[in-house]
Motif scaffolding. Sequence first.
Motif, PDB file in Angstrom:
ATOM      1  N   VAL A 247       0.799  -1.352   0.022  1.00  0.00           N
ATOM      2  CA  VAL A 247       0.068   0.088   0.023  1.00  0.00           C
ATOM      3  C   VAL A 247       0.837   1.344   0.155  1.00  0.00           C
ATOM      4  N   GLY A 248       1.974   1.203  -0.459  1.00  0.00           N
ATOM      5  CA  GLY A 248       2.983   2.158  -0.607  1.00  0.00           C
ATOM      6  C   GLY A 248       3.812   2.927   0.644  1.00  0.00           C
ATOM      7  N   TYR A 249       3.924   1.877   1.750  1.00  0.00           N
ATOM      8  CA  TYR A 249       4.772   2.583   2.716  1.00  0.00           C
ATOM      9  C   TYR A 249       6.213   1.975   2.651  1.00  0.00           C
ATOM     10  N   LEU A 250       7.263   2.971   2.565  1.00  0.00           N
ATOM     11  CA  LEU A 250       8.568   2.613   2.473  1.00  0.00           C
ATOM     12  C   LEU A 250       8.984   2.454   3.933  1.00  0.00           C
ATOM     13  N   SER A 251       8.411   2.752   4.875  1.00  0.00           N
ATOM     14  CA  SER A 251       9.139   2.804   6.209  1.00  0.00           C
ATOM     15  C   SER A 251       8.205   1.858   6.888  1.00  0.00           C
ATOM     16  N   PRO A 252       8.600   0.602   7.391  1.00  0.00           N
ATOM     17  CA  PRO A 252       7.790  -0.197   8.208  1.00  0.00           C
ATOM     18  C   PRO A 252       7.687   0.510   9.532  1.00  0.00           C
ATOM     19  N   SER A 253       8.367   1.177  10.119  1.00  0.00           N
ATOM     20  CA  SER A 253       8.264   1.920  11.300  1.00  0.00           C
ATOM     21  C   SER A 253       7.120   2.965  11.422  1.00  0.00           C
ATOM     22  N   GLN A 254       7.037   3.643  10.221  1.00  0.00           N
ATOM     23  CA  GLN A 254       6.060   4.651  10.000  1.00  0.00           C
ATOM     24  C   GLN A 254       4.897   4.166   9.848  1.00  0.00           C
ATOM     25  N   PHE A 255       4.636   2.804   9.135  1.00  0.00           N
ATOM     26  CA  PHE A 255       3.294   2.043   8.917  1.00  0.00           C
ATOM     27  C   PHE A 255       3.096   1.657  10.292  1.00  0.00           C
ATOM     28  N   SER A 256       3.786   1.088  11.265  1.00  0.00           N
ATOM     29  CA  SER A 256       3.397   0.655  12.451  1.00  0.00           C
ATOM     30  C   SER A 256       2.756   1.728  13.319  1.00  0.00           C
ATOM     31  N   ARG A 257       3.479   3.163  13.457  1.00  0.00           N
ATOM     32  CA  ARG A 257       3.207   3.939  14.231  1.00  0.00           C
ATOM     33  C   ARG A 257       1.802   4.389  13.673  1.00  0.00           C
ATOM     34  N   GLU A 258       1.355   4.690  12.498  1.00  0.00           N
ATOM     35  CA  GLU A 258       0.223   5.142  11.937  1.00  0.00           C
ATOM     36  C   GLU A 258      -0.728   4.007  12.354  1.00  0.00           C
ATOM     37  N   PHE A 259      -0.632   3.053  11.938  1.00  0.00           N
ATOM     38  CA  PHE A 259      -1.595   1.720  12.058  1.00  0.00           C
ATOM     39  C   PHE A 259      -2.127   1.770  13.531  1.00  0.00           C
ATOM     40  N   LYS A 260      -1.249   2.074  14.559  1.00  0.00           N
ATOM     41  CA  LYS A 260      -1.392   1.675  15.868  1.00  0.00           C
ATOM     42  C   LYS A 260      -2.242   3.101  16.228  1.00  0.00           C
ATOM     43  N   ARG A 261      -1.981   4.121  15.681  1.00  0.00           N
ATOM     44  CA  ARG A 261      -2.458   5.502  16.099  1.00  0.00           C
ATOM     45  C   ARG A 261      -4.091   5.279  15.729  1.00  0.00           C
ATOM     46  N   LEU A 262      -4.240   4.643  14.563  1.00  0.00           N
ATOM     47  CA  LEU A 262      -5.513   4.602  13.950  1.00  0.00           C
ATOM     48  C   LEU A 262      -6.343   3.508  14.490  1.00  0.00           C
ATOM     49  N   TYR A 263      -5.605   2.508  14.762  1.00  0.00           N
ATOM     50  CA  TYR A 263      -6.752   1.288  15.200  1.00  0.00           C
ATOM     51  C   TYR A 263      -6.348   0.838  16.857  1.00  0.00           C
ATOM     52  N   GLY A 264      -5.283   1.230  17.329  1.00  0.00           N
ATOM     53  CA  GLY A 264      -5.070   1.179  18.777  1.00  0.00           C
ATOM     54  C   GLY A 264      -4.142   0.028  19.051  1.00  0.00           C
ATOM     55  N   GLN A 265      -3.749  -0.793  17.910  1.00  0.00           N
ATOM     56  CA  GLN A 265      -2.869  -2.156  18.268  1.00  0.00           C
ATOM     57  C   GLN A 265      -1.818  -1.755  16.976  1.00  0.00           C
ATOM     58  N   SER A 266      -0.699  -2.280  17.143  1.00  0.00           N
ATOM     59  CA  SER A 266       0.391  -2.348  16.219  1.00  0.00           C
ATOM     60  C   SER A 266      -0.328  -3.536  15.379  1.00  0.00           C
ATOM     61  N   PRO A 267       0.465  -3.432  13.931  1.00  0.00           N
ATOM     62  CA  PRO A 267      -0.009  -4.371  12.983  1.00  0.00           C
ATOM     63  C   PRO A 267       0.076  -5.787  13.235  1.00  0.00           C
ATOM     64  N   ARG A 268       1.226  -6.090  13.984  1.00  0.00           N
ATOM     65  CA  ARG A 268       1.402  -7.599  14.401  1.00  0.00           C
ATOM     66  C   ARG A 268       0.528  -7.946  15.462  1.00  0.00           C
ATOM     67  N   GLN A 269       0.189  -6.931  16.421  1.00  0.00           N
ATOM     68  CA  GLN A 269      -0.733  -7.329  17.455  1.00  0.00           C
ATOM     69  C   GLN A 269      -2.220  -7.427  16.849  1.00  0.00           C
ATOM     70  N   TRP A 270      -2.611  -6.912  15.953  1.00  0.00           N
ATOM     71  CA  TRP A 270      -3.718  -6.908  15.069  1.00  0.00           C
ATOM     72  C   TRP A 270      -3.867  -8.289  14.445  1.00  0.00           C
ATOM     73  N   GLY A 271      -2.769  -8.523  13.704  1.00  0.00           N
ATOM     74  CA  GLY A 271      -2.707 -10.067  13.137  1.00  0.00           C
ATOM     75  C   GLY A 271      -2.673 -11.222  13.970  1.00  0.00           C
ATOM     76  N   ASP A 272      -2.057 -11.066  15.139  1.00  0.00           N
ATOM     77  CA  ASP A 272      -1.998 -12.053  16.032  1.00  0.00           C
ATOM     78  C   ASP A 272      -3.305 -12.257  16.805  1.00  0.00           C
ATOM     79  N   ALA A 273      -4.233 -10.884  17.122  1.00  0.00           N
ATOM     80  CA  ALA A 273      -5.404 -11.352  17.450  1.00  0.00           C
ATOM     81  C   ALA A 273      -6.522 -11.788  16.765  1.00  0.00           C
ATOM     82  N   LEU A 274      -6.467 -11.541  15.365  1.00  0.00           N
ATOM     83  CA  LEU A 274      -7.256 -12.517  14.371  1.00  0.00           C
ATOM     84  C   LEU A 274      -7.023 -13.865  14.313  1.00  0.00           C
ATOM     85  N   GLN A 275      -5.598 -14.228  14.690  1.00  0.00           N
ATOM     86  CA  GLN A 275      -5.267 -15.620  14.527  1.00  0.00           C
ATOM     87  C   GLN A 275      -5.745 -16.480  15.925  1.00  0.00           C
ATOM     88  N   SER A 276      -5.929 -15.637  16.983  1.00  0.00           N
ATOM     89  CA  SER A 276      -6.228 -16.282  18.170  1.00  0.00           C
ATOM     90  C   SER A 276      -7.628 -17.047  18.209  1.00  0.00           C
TER      91      SER A 276
END
Length: 276
Positions: A247-276
């Motif tokens: 989706v166009g993010y060149l910086s993984p850290s920026q992606f993680s920061r913006e993802f967590k700011r919007l959804y309240g979870q890091s991308p990894r936490q979001w993925g892990d919660a869906l698999q649990s």
Amino acid sequence: MVDTGVAGIKLFRATQSVPCAPAVYEPCVIAIASGAKEAVLDGARYIYDQSRYMCCPISMPVMAGTPSASEGNPLFGVFIALNPRIMSTLAIEMENAGAAIPSSDRRTISSEQGIRLARWDNAFSDSLLRILKLGGNDVDRIVLEEARLRELYYAILKGEAGQFARTAFGAGNAIARSIAHVSANLGEGISIDEMAGRAGLSRAVFHRKFKQATTMSPIQFVKSMRLNKAAMQIAEGMTVSEAAMDVGYLSPSQFSREFKRLYGQSPRQWGDALQS
């Protein structure tokens, strides 16, 4: 989702409650035959059922779910992708045939944002049933599919959300064209000046008209589209780094920061919660 055999028409069902989660609605109509579905756009909640269908004529980042679905109260619905070529052709044909939207109504419609609910009417119900029946016969589908799609789209354009949809698909809708370009090119660099130039508007006018149409600034819209699409891809099993790059993010850290700011979870936490 179950394909009907007709292009862009799918059936879906849910037998358990699904909380609202990030989604991207491409131009579509969603009709519910049983149960209820919910979409949230910039804090506004849209709940629709067998009495009202949802019309979203431009690509929009939303939160969507089926909070009331259960084994005893299953959700059944129809997803109708809106083909821009056919919708635009019909909108222009209606305008040329004398069904122009009055300028006063056009100003009112332009202030409506992203999603509109519309009551089922006989024309919509009849044309939807007629197109669903094509799925059982290959010859009928091949011969009649486009004609039945035109009939269904025409019913939508004449219905309660019709003028709202016609404004999006009619000639000269610069904001809708800009949004279609963004949706198709999320992985590329997208500048506000480029979006304004594509719409043929100054940056200031583009910003004002864009926010009127979507509730969001262009920058907020692009970010929400990217993050919602990435969240959907992670939910489908894509790795966090792959989704960020797609989706166009060149910086993984920026992606993680913006993802967590919007959804309240890091991308990894979001993925892990869906698999649990």
